[in-house]
Every structure is written in C-alpha cells, then in structure tokens.
Write a protein that holds these residues in place. Sequence first.
Motif, mmCIF file in Angstrom:
data_model
loop_
_atom_site.group_PDB
_atom_site.id
_atom_site.type_symbol
_atom_site.label_atom_id
_atom_site.label_comp_id
_atom_site.label_asym_id
_atom_site.label_seq_id
_atom_site.Cartn_x
_atom_site.Cartn_y
_atom_site.Cartn_z
ATOM 1 N N ARG A 1 0.815 -1.218 0.000
ATOM 2 C CA ARG A 1 0.000 0.000 0.000
ATOM 3 C C ARG A 1 0.846 1.264 0.000
ATOM 4 O O ARG A 1 0.389 2.313 -0.465
ATOM 5 C CB ARG A 1 -0.930 0.008 1.214
ATOM 6 N N SER A 2 2.049 1.199 0.566
ATOM 7 C CA SER A 2 2.849 2.415 0.704
ATOM 8 C C SER A 2 4.239 2.221 0.120
ATOM 9 O O SER A 2 5.021 1.404 0.609
ATOM 10 C CB SER A 2 2.972 2.807 2.183
ATOM 11 N N ALA A 3 4.542 3.004 -0.892
ATOM 12 C CA ALA A 3 5.870 2.946 -1.495
ATOM 13 C C ALA A 3 6.906 3.643 -0.625
ATOM 14 O O ALA A 3 8.112 3.485 -0.821
ATOM 15 C CB ALA A 3 5.837 3.613 -2.875
ATOM 16 N N ALA A 4 6.452 4.425 0.375
ATOM 17 C CA ALA A 4 7.376 5.166 1.230
ATOM 18 C C ALA A 4 7.995 4.291 2.319
ATOM 19 O O ALA A 4 9.060 4.609 2.841
ATOM 20 C CB ALA A 4 6.658 6.351 1.872
ATOM 21 N N LEU A 5 7.334 3.204 2.670
ATOM 22 C CA LEU A 5 7.835 2.349 3.740
ATOM 23 C C LEU A 5 8.959 1.455 3.227
ATOM 24 O O LEU A 5 8.853 0.866 2.159
ATOM 25 C CB LEU A 5 6.709 1.488 4.304
ATOM 26 N N MET A 6 10.017 1.361 4.010
ATOM 27 C CA MET A 6 11.154 0.494 3.669
ATOM 28 C C MET A 6 11.221 -0.650 4.687
ATOM 29 O O MET A 6 11.287 -0.403 5.893
ATOM 30 C CB MET A 6 12.455 1.292 3.701
ATOM 31 N N PRO A 7 11.206 -1.901 4.223
ATOM 32 C CA PRO A 7 11.390 -3.014 5.157
ATOM 33 C C PRO A 7 12.874 -3.184 5.458
ATOM 34 O O PRO A 7 13.687 -3.336 4.539
ATOM 35 C CB PRO A 7 10.842 -4.210 4.374
ATOM 36 N N VAL A 8 13.257 -3.137 6.713
ATOM 37 C CA VAL A 8 14.660 -3.280 7.080
ATOM 38 C C VAL A 8 14.817 -4.458 8.035
ATOM 39 O O VAL A 8 13.972 -4.708 8.890
ATOM 40 C CB VAL A 8 15.217 -1.999 7.739
ATOM 41 N N THR A 9 15.889 -5.190 7.854
ATOM 42 C CA THR A 9 16.226 -6.269 8.769
ATOM 43 C C THR A 9 16.985 -5.679 9.953
ATOM 44 O O THR A 9 17.865 -4.836 9.781
ATOM 45 C CB THR A 9 17.104 -7.326 8.070
ATOM 46 N N ILE A 10 16.615 -6.110 11.154
ATOM 47 C CA ILE A 10 17.277 -5.620 12.351
ATOM 48 C C ILE A 10 18.394 -6.592 12.720
ATOM 49 O O ILE A 10 18.139 -7.723 13.130
ATOM 50 C CB ILE A 10 16.290 -5.476 13.526
#
Length: 241
Positions: free
Chosen positions: A119-128
């Motif tokens: 839904r959102s191109a602004a969100l970045m999935p990051v691995t912690i």
Amino acid sequence: MTEAEFLAEYDPAAYERPALAVDLVLLGLRAGRLAALLLKRDQLPHGGRWALPGGFVGIDQTLDAAALHVLQEKAGIARAHLEQLYTFGALDRDPRMRIISVAYLALLPEADFAEALERSAALMPVTIAVSWPGETGGEVTALSPKGETLPLAFDHAAILAMAILRLRGKLDYSDVGFALLPEHFTLRQLQDVHEAVLGTTLNKPAFRRRMLDRGWLAPTGLREAGTSFRPAELYRFQPSR
C-alpha cells in the motif's frame, strides 16, 4: 485561597514545557527474519536518514490516540498490536528543541506486514541486525533489502534496540509473540516467530512440548492448505485461564 481561585490565577506559561511525540516500532516477520518498517525523512533535521513513523501528540490527544493516528495516517496501516514500549527523553535527542518521545511497539502478522508494503511505497522493510545474545542488550543495525547499513535519524537505533530487548524479555511469559502470527497458525510458524525474535535456533520437540503444556494453544481441527507434503495442524491462541 480556594482551588477554583488558584486555578483562575494559574499561569501555565510560567514554566517551560517540552514537546511530546510518539514513535512506532513497526515489527513483523519477512522471509523468516524480524524486520521493521521505516520512512526516509524528506526534511531537516536528519534529512535523508531513516526514521520510525512518528508525530507530535496533540493537546487534545491521549498517547494511545496519537499512536493510532500515526499508525493510520503516516504508516497507512489500519490496525496493529500496539503497546507502550519506553519513554525516551535525553536532552539532546532532537536538535530542534526538547522533545520527549513515547515509543510504541506495533506488531504485525506477516501478511499484514507485506500488505503495508504494497500500500505504501514510502515504507522500507529493514532487517534488524542484533549482535548481542539473549537479553544482554546493546546496539542494533538496520539493513536494507540489499544488505546495506542505513543511517538512522535521532535516537531511533536505541529505540529499535529497546524494542528487541523488550520483545525477547516478554516472549516466554506473555502472549506478545502471537501478535506476529495470523489467527490460525502452525507450530512451525510459532517456532519461526520465537527463533526470529530470539536470534537463535530452538530444539523442535522441546519447544513444541513447552508451548502445548502452557495451555495457550487450542486446536482448530483445520490443517494448512497448499502444501506438497502432509499438511500441519492449525492452532489458535487461547488465553490461559
């Protein structure tokens, strides 16, 4: 002087007041690893750095209402498991002014995590990336999908580290891990959540025996679909009586 007279004369501007904000640590599983959703700041300060979704608390808002507003309006997510994590109030945490932030854990099942990205191109999935074992605590690093280390804004690395520490501490005695699962799940999925949060491999028979003995799991009578092997039994979470 009566209390009414005192309040009538009271000057709320007589004391300096800090600003109050909320920041959301949006966590879920992605490809079997614990991941967070971040936004890239497009304005100063810390422009170009990556940050947790957050916002200021309105004068007429409760903390929970402000957190829900950020979840829905900034992250574009309708619902999540929300709980207060910790209050961050270092004097120099924000170069603009004195800002105290109440951080919230916002936990998402894997399907909801993936849907938020769609839904959102602004969100970045990051691995912690966590370098410390168990609940010893320490620093964490946010890695992009390409494995690059991302620069984080403000004290958001410390907030992410506290989120991992809190999750690890609560995982074994509370129901917090079930917030990362769908309504119906397999024992394998439950173990995947525990291993992703704890950052270690667990003994399969011992883990399953411990979970079943706690009375948290209720069989649904259903089995997972779309597998090429014998489908596993599906369970649901039931609070302990």
